[in-house]
Scaffold this active site. Sequence first.
Site, PDB file in Angstrom:
ATOM      1  CG  ASP A   1     -65.915   2.252  31.926  1.00  0.00           C
ATOM      2  OD1 ASP A   1     -65.220   2.601  30.937  1.00  0.00           O
ATOM      3  OD2 ASP A   1     -66.304   1.020  31.835  1.00  0.00           O
TER       4      ASP A   1
ATOM      5  CG  HIS B   1     -56.788  -2.124  30.326  1.00  0.00           C
ATOM      6  ND1 HIS B   1     -58.081  -1.847  29.736  1.00  0.00           N
ATOM      7  CD2 HIS B   1     -56.689  -3.624  30.047  1.00  0.00           C
ATOM      8  CE1 HIS B   1     -58.537  -2.617  29.090  1.00  0.00           C
ATOM      9  NE2 HIS B   1     -57.944  -3.866  29.307  1.00  0.00           N
TER      10      HIS B   1
ATOM     11  CB  CYS C   1     -60.471   1.045  28.521  1.00  0.00           C
ATOM     12  SG  CYS C   1     -59.493   0.985  30.100  1.00  0.00           S
TER      13      CYS C   1
END
Length: 194
Positions: free
Chosen positions: A18, A107, A57
């Site tokens: 981010d 992730h 993401c």
Amino acid sequence: MTLPASAPRNVIFVLIDDLRFDALGITGHPWVETPHLDALARGGVLLRNAFVTTALCSPSRASILTGQYAHRHRVVDNNNPVPPGTTFFPQYLQKAGYETAFIGKWHMGGESDAPQPGFDRWVSFRGQGTYLPGKYGLNVDGKPVPQRGYITDELTDYALDWLKRRDGRRPFFMYLSHKAVHSEFIPADRHKGR
């Protein structure tokens, strides 16, 4: 056209979660201090004209590792894991004789932190992980290990340790994938109030 033979290059790929393209000292941000990232950019490569195809993401991470759009690798949201049998570019580097390491936030699916194909060294955590030591800790080469401290510091320590201990006779590729600066924005104690 034939390219002249050249020695394999060592590669350290750093992904910061981010972080906007302009939130670095080297890109001219007026008050953000990123001296270490700025030094890496000055001594390496700073991609000044890069684009994300899926501004989320997990799909972005899958695209980086596969070279494919989300409709091809099928990681279309932050919940779906990478389909079994997906090929990641570090697998090709391994075949070319590289030592490889993945250290940080995977992730792609939140339930697993299991080692993935293409990496000789694996240090990761489930889903978003935590800035401070939490319930699940880390997965180090398939074994659960407690998280000892602030996640950015700990991942950096694992990365430096791997660089010091690796074979040294072969080229290397390290994918260092930090959790910071993803929300919940918990800074290390030394940075609180800045």
